[in-house]
Write a protein that holds these residues in place. Structure first.
Motif, mmCIF file in Angstrom:
data_model
loop_
_atom_site.group_PDB
_atom_site.id
_atom_site.type_symbol
_atom_site.label_atom_id
_atom_site.label_comp_id
_atom_site.label_asym_id
_atom_site.label_seq_id
_atom_site.Cartn_x
_atom_site.Cartn_y
_atom_site.Cartn_z
ATOM 1 N N PHE A 460 0.858 -1.191 0.000
ATOM 2 C CA PHE A 460 0.000 0.000 0.000
ATOM 3 C C PHE A 460 0.888 1.232 0.000
ATOM 4 C CE2 PHE A 460 -2.494 3.308 2.194
ATOM 5 C CZ PHE A 460 -3.620 3.329 1.385
ATOM 6 N N ARG A 461 0.620 2.166 -0.913
ATOM 7 C CA ARG A 461 1.440 3.371 -1.047
ATOM 8 C C ARG A 461 0.555 4.623 -1.034
ATOM 9 N NH1 ARG A 461 4.625 -0.073 -0.250
ATOM 10 N NH2 ARG A 461 6.243 -0.897 -1.630
ATOM 11 N N LEU A 462 1.182 5.759 -0.764
ATOM 12 C CA LEU A 462 0.474 7.044 -0.786
ATOM 13 C C LEU A 462 1.072 7.953 -1.855
ATOM 14 C CD1 LEU A 462 0.135 7.895 3.029
ATOM 15 C CD2 LEU A 462 -1.615 6.945 1.527
ATOM 16 N N GLU A 463 0.190 8.584 -2.627
ATOM 17 C CA GLU A 463 0.603 9.664 -3.525
ATOM 18 C C GLU A 463 -0.021 10.981 -3.069
ATOM 19 O OE1 GLU A 463 -0.175 8.979 -7.643
ATOM 20 O OE2 GLU A 463 1.477 7.555 -7.883
ATOM 21 N N VAL A 464 -0.550 10.966 -1.875
ATOM 22 C CA VAL A 464 -1.113 12.182 -1.282
ATOM 23 C C VAL A 464 -0.325 12.483 -0.014
ATOM 24 C CG1 VAL A 464 -3.429 11.810 -2.215
ATOM 25 C CG2 VAL A 464 -2.827 10.819 -0.002
ATOM 26 N N GLY A 467 -0.234 14.395 5.785
ATOM 27 C CA GLY A 467 -0.886 15.350 6.672
ATOM 28 C C GLY A 467 -2.152 15.957 6.112
ATOM 29 N N SER A 468 -2.611 15.452 4.950
ATOM 30 C CA SER A 468 -3.786 16.054 4.327
ATOM 31 C C SER A 468 -5.082 15.684 5.041
ATOM 32 C CB SER A 468 -3.874 15.644 2.854
ATOM 33 O OG SER A 468 -3.991 14.228 2.733
ATOM 34 N N MET A 469 -5.052 14.676 5.876
ATOM 35 C CA MET A 469 -6.214 14.340 6.697
ATOM 36 C C MET A 469 -5.724 13.512 7.874
ATOM 37 S SD MET A 469 -8.259 11.492 4.393
ATOM 38 C CE MET A 469 -7.598 9.860 4.096
ATOM 39 N N PRO A 470 -6.540 13.282 8.904
ATOM 40 C CA PRO A 470 -6.095 12.538 10.082
ATOM 41 C C PRO A 470 -5.545 11.157 9.720
ATOM 42 C CG PRO A 470 -8.184 13.611 10.536
ATOM 43 C CD PRO A 470 -7.910 13.821 9.077
ATOM 44 N N TYR A 471 -4.489 10.770 10.439
ATOM 45 C CA TYR A 471 -3.836 9.486 10.162
ATOM 46 C C TYR A 471 -4.815 8.322 10.281
ATOM 47 C CZ TYR A 471 -0.910 5.375 10.773
ATOM 48 O OH TYR A 471 -0.363 4.119 10.655
ATOM 49 N N ALA A 472 -5.746 8.409 11.213
ATOM 50 C CA ALA A 472 -6.703 7.312 11.413
ATOM 51 C C ALA A 472 -7.489 7.016 10.141
ATOM 52 C CB ALA A 472 -7.662 7.648 12.550
ATOM 53 N N PHE A 473 -7.733 8.038 9.311
ATOM 54 C CA PHE A 473 -8.475 7.822 8.066
ATOM 55 C C PHE A 473 -7.610 7.076 7.045
ATOM 56 C CE2 PHE A 473 -11.233 11.836 8.952
ATOM 57 C CZ PHE A 473 -11.875 11.139 9.971
ATOM 58 N N LYS A 475 -5.259 5.026 7.857
ATOM 59 C CA LYS A 475 -5.174 3.657 8.391
ATOM 60 C C LYS A 475 -6.434 2.881 8.054
ATOM 61 C CE LYS A 475 -2.894 0.642 11.011
ATOM 62 N NZ LYS A 475 -3.750 -0.529 10.935
ATOM 63 N N ALA A 476 -7.591 3.548 8.133
ATOM 64 C CA ALA A 476 -8.851 2.884 7.790
ATOM 65 C C ALA A 476 -8.864 2.463 6.329
ATOM 66 C CB ALA A 476 -10.028 3.819 8.088
ATOM 67 N N VAL A 477 -8.330 3.323 5.446
ATOM 68 C CA VAL A 477 -8.272 2.983 4.018
ATOM 69 C C VAL A 477 -7.345 1.796 3.798
ATOM 70 C CG1 VAL A 477 -7.572 3.778 1.728
ATOM 71 C CG2 VAL A 477 -8.850 5.310 3.246
ATOM 72 N N GLU A 478 -6.142 1.837 4.377
ATOM 73 C CA GLU A 478 -5.187 0.744 4.165
ATOM 74 C C GLU A 478 -5.727 -0.583 4.686
ATOM 75 O OE1 GLU A 478 -0.609 -0.677 5.166
ATOM 76 O OE2 GLU A 478 -1.290 1.315 5.816
ATOM 77 N N ASP A 479 -6.256 -0.576 5.895
ATOM 78 C CA ASP A 479 -6.788 -1.819 6.461
ATOM 79 C C ASP A 479 -7.926 -2.362 5.596
ATOM 80 O OD1 ASP A 479 -4.994 -1.572 8.497
ATOM 81 O OD2 ASP A 479 -6.439 -0.882 10.001
ATOM 82 N N THR A 532 -14.090 2.702 0.596
ATOM 83 C CA THR A 532 -12.904 2.078 -0.007
ATOM 84 C C THR A 532 -13.217 0.827 -0.831
ATOM 85 O OG1 THR A 532 -11.426 3.007 1.678
ATOM 86 C CG2 THR A 532 -10.664 1.032 0.525
ATOM 87 N N PRO A 533 -14.069 -0.109 -0.375
ATOM 88 C CA PRO A 533 -14.344 -1.288 -1.208
ATOM 89 C C PRO A 533 -14.936 -0.936 -2.570
ATOM 90 C CG PRO A 533 -15.032 -1.701 1.046
ATOM 91 C CD PRO A 533 -14.697 -0.241 0.966
ATOM 92 N N LEU A 534 -15.810 0.093 -2.634
ATOM 93 C CA LEU A 534 -16.388 0.486 -3.916
ATOM 94 C C LEU A 534 -15.318 1.001 -4.872
ATOM 95 C CD1 LEU A 534 -19.659 2.335 -2.799
ATOM 96 C CD2 LEU A 534 -19.519 0.166 -4.033
ATOM 97 N N VAL A 535 -14.427 1.838 -4.346
ATOM 98 C CA VAL A 535 -13.383 2.420 -5.193
ATOM 99 C C VAL A 535 -12.380 1.355 -5.623
ATOM 100 C CG1 VAL A 535 -11.537 4.144 -5.291
ATOM 101 C CG2 VAL A 535 -13.660 4.660 -4.064
ATOM 102 N N LEU A 536 -11.948 0.528 -4.681
ATOM 103 C CA LEU A 536 -10.950 -0.492 -4.996
ATOM 104 C C LEU A 536 -11.490 -1.512 -5.992
ATOM 105 C CD1 LEU A 536 -8.208 -1.796 -4.579
ATOM 106 C CD2 LEU A 536 -9.102 -2.922 -2.528
ATOM 107 N N THR A 537 -12.730 -1.933 -5.809
ATOM 108 C CA THR A 537 -13.317 -2.914 -6.718
ATOM 109 C C THR A 537 -13.445 -2.339 -8.125
ATOM 110 O OG1 THR A 537 -14.529 -3.925 -4.885
ATOM 111 C CG2 THR A 537 -15.302 -4.412 -7.103
#
Length: 656
Positions: A460-464, A467-473, A475-479, A532-537
């Motif tokens: 899992f990688r970030l291109e954003v 600090g653009s939004m809370p870390y917990a969000f 983490k929720a996307v990655e998980d 996230t599931p909708l976007v990833l799928t």
């Protein structure tokens, strides 16, 4: 006193558990040698192990050798229980690999030695059963050198092969200097100058064995005790003792979990650093869990006894950690081996028998999954079905018997099917923006899926900006990405890909006069987990996926005159011989076969080869499925492939 955590490993029926009994008897821990056939051994304590005469669960027993305390871990030999072996490898200081003098190097023997060498675990080889008819020494040594490692060093020679009087005469083979000099330039120079003394040769042997560069070989018999004394001396002299600072920070690994008489969890852990004491509160796992140690058991002279503390280097049983799981680090995490063997490649659906309490069955399966996470319970709420992952048919039989004997539950199983995987066929991107185009979630998520090399797993990688939004969000996307990849476009686990987050956004809390914060208008982790599931799928759909099925590498030794009947059967089962070699009246075929066909082929082989065919196979790789229809797996999630159905199941705020 020094400590040594020692694993005993072997192909099934090589005599591993019998050797454990003989070791315990020789050092005086037990007065009478137990029998595998009679079900009276120290380490095969499960009723099912005693009934079947095989090791199913790893077991620990301790014995002293002079100033060394050996914690010996007996492991299963049957390939269906390789997960038990995998969990043990991470806690070993050294190993003894048992090989039969009659059967020689077998499929599981090679799998185990390859892994021991890759992990650089110091290993001795014990060639067992020299008292049996058909026992061989020269052929077995040649096979060890050709098929396991060229760096084997015979520690003596057997006498009276194939008789009850078979024995072992110790003495370092003069040819050992050739093997040792390959790893020691100074020794090689001395060898050329003919100045290598016995002491120098022995010192080189000790050093190189402890560095897992060479593997001393002993011959003997677990039944008669021949060669076992010499093996014990080798264990003491050649294998490295445990290290670790008892005054350092606590660091350990859990390699086994079982249930006690009252249903409480008991964790088996190796401590690498620090000292654990009763009533200590410790962190474990990698997700912030904690627990208080209420009891400690250590292993000593064939039994386990209660203790107030356990220092670095030892193996202990721990009570009080209710949420503990196999593989959890205790205290400070250390680098783990990860998976060193292939995952299960088969699965089957558990079918409750008439009158079986399905809730009790679910609880029982959950507890068994605690002891073996790789059975990977999968619940289909729509069909009300539970499936389990397996290595083979014997494991399925053992699971069935365990449910009956330990839980009083009658179950059957559907036919075993292969566990396929999906890999992305290309690159795909998708994005959904906060409050736009029917997105009911207060979140913006953009994801790109790219193929990765075979064996890379999921990254899992970030291109954003982080600090653009809370870390917990984030983490929720990655998980959620990792969870969603458990079911691809065809229902199989998606692997060997990189998922990159390309867009992010959220709704921060906003303050309104006289009303404080309006929580209904601010984003939560649930928004990101829902979107996230909708976007990833959708990204996967645009990338496309290719289904791959598990393939085994096989070796088949058969009489030459049976090839005519055998080859059409191999072709019908989609087995592909890649090399064929004739050795007198025997033909050796090596190739690949779908995992789904292995059991059927093993059943047909005796009839096709007059009982003379020898088969061995092991998982090798996943191959693209090129036939139609492509295998499909029923989904057990909310099906993000169907947007409307997914939103109905996930949220009442239906959109799009």
């Amino acid at each position: 006193m020094h400590l040594l955590n020692l694993g005993i490993l072997a192909h099934v029926d090589a005599g591993k558990t019998s050797l454990t009994e003989r070791l315990l008897h020789t050092v005086g821990v037990i007065d009478e040698i137990g029998s595998v056939d009679a079900g009276s051994t120290q380490t095969d304590t499960l009723a099912l192990e005693r009934q079947r005469g095989i090791t199913i669960k790893s077991a620990v027993v301790s014995f002293p050798v002079d100033d060394v305390t050996v914690n010996l871990i007996d492991t299963p030999g049957h390939p269906d229980f390789i997960a038990e072996v995998e969990r043990v490898l991470g806690v070993l200081d050294g190993a003894v690999l048992v090989v039969s003098a009659v059967e020689g190097v077998q499929a599981q023997t090679r799998v185990l030695m390859r892994t021991l060498r890759r992990l650089r675990i110091p290993t001795l080889v014990f060639v067992n059963k020299i008292d049996r008819r058909g026992a061989r020494d020269t052929d077995v040594l040649r096979a060890l050198s050709e098929r396991l490692s060229a760096a084997v060093v015979p520690m003596g020679r057997p006498t009276g092969l194939g008789t009850r009087a078979a024995g072992f005469t110790p003495g370092l083979d003069p040819a050992a200097v050739d093997v040792l000099a390959d790893h020691d330039d100074a020794l090689l120079a001395a060898y050329v100058e003919d100045t290598v003394g016995r002491d120098r040769l022995r010192a080189a042997l000790v050093t190189q064995t402890r560095q897992a560069e060479v593997h001393p070989v002993y011959f003997g018999s677990a039944m008669t005790g021949a060669g076992v004394g010499e093996l014990i001396s080798g264990i003491r002299e050649l294998l490295p003792a445990s290290d670790g600072d008892p005054d350092g920070p606590v660091s350990g690994t859990v390699f086994k979990v079982e249930r006690g008489p009252a249903g409480e969890k008991v964790a088996y852990a190796r401590l690498f650093s620090g000292t654990l004491r009763t009533r200590d509160r410790i962190p474990f796992g990698e997700d912030g869990r904690e627990g208080r140690i209420t009891g400690i058991g250590v292993f000593d002279r064939g039994t386990d006894t209660r203790a107030d503390a356990v220092p670095a280097g030892r193996i202990a049983r721990l009570w009080g950690l209710a949420d503990i799981r196999i593989g959890d680090p205790i205290g400070v995490p250390r680098k783990a081996y990860g998976h060193v063997f292939a995952p299960p490649t088969l699965e089957t659906v558990v079918v409750p028998g008439e009158g079986t309490d399905t809730r009790a069955l679910h609880l029982a399966l959950t507890q068994l999954a605690e002891q073996d996470p790789l059975i990977d319970l999968r619940h289909d709420e729509v069909r009300r079905e539970t499936s389990v992952s397996l290595y083979g048919e014997v494991q399925k039989e053992v699971l069935q018997a365990t449910l009956a004997d330990a839980y009083g539950l009658d179950v059957a199983f559907r036919g075993t099917t292969p566990l396929c995987v999906e890999r992305p066929a290309g690159t795909g991107e998708a994005v959904e923006f906060n409050k736009k185009d029917g997105n009911p979630f207060l979140a913006t998520v953009g994801l790109r899926v790219d193929p990765a090399p075979v064996g890379a797993g999921v990254a899992f990688r970030l291109e954003v900006e982080l600090g653009s939004m809370p870390y917990a969000f984030f983490k929720a996307v990655e998980d959620t990405v990792r969870e969603t990849l458990g079911q691809g476009l065809h229902g199989w686990r998606v692997t060997d890909c990189t998922v990159t987050m390309t867009h992010s956004g959220y709704s921060p809390r906003q303050s309104h006069a006289h009303q404080g914060f309006d929580k209904s208008m601010s984003s939560t982790g649930a928004d990101f987990r829902g979107l996230t599931p909708l976007v990833l799928t959708e990204a996967l759909r645009r990338a496309g996926t290719q289904v791959h099925e598990p393939m085994h590498r096989f070796r088949l030794d058969v009489p030459v005159d049976t090839l005519g009947a055998l080859l059409p059967v191999l072709a019908a089962l989609r087995a592909v011989p890649r090399t064929t070699e004739t050795r007198g009246a025997v033909c050796v075929l090596e190739g690949a076969v779908p995992a789904a066909q292995v059991h059927g082929l093993e059943q047909q082989l005796p009839g096709l080869t007059r009982g003379e065919g020898e088969w061995e196979s092991v998982f090798d790789h996943y191959a693209p499925v090129v036939r139609d229809p492509v295998p499909q797996r029923a989904r057990t999630d909310h099906n993000p492939l169907n947007r409307k159905e997914y939103l109905l199941n996930v949220t009442r705020r239906v959109g799009g």
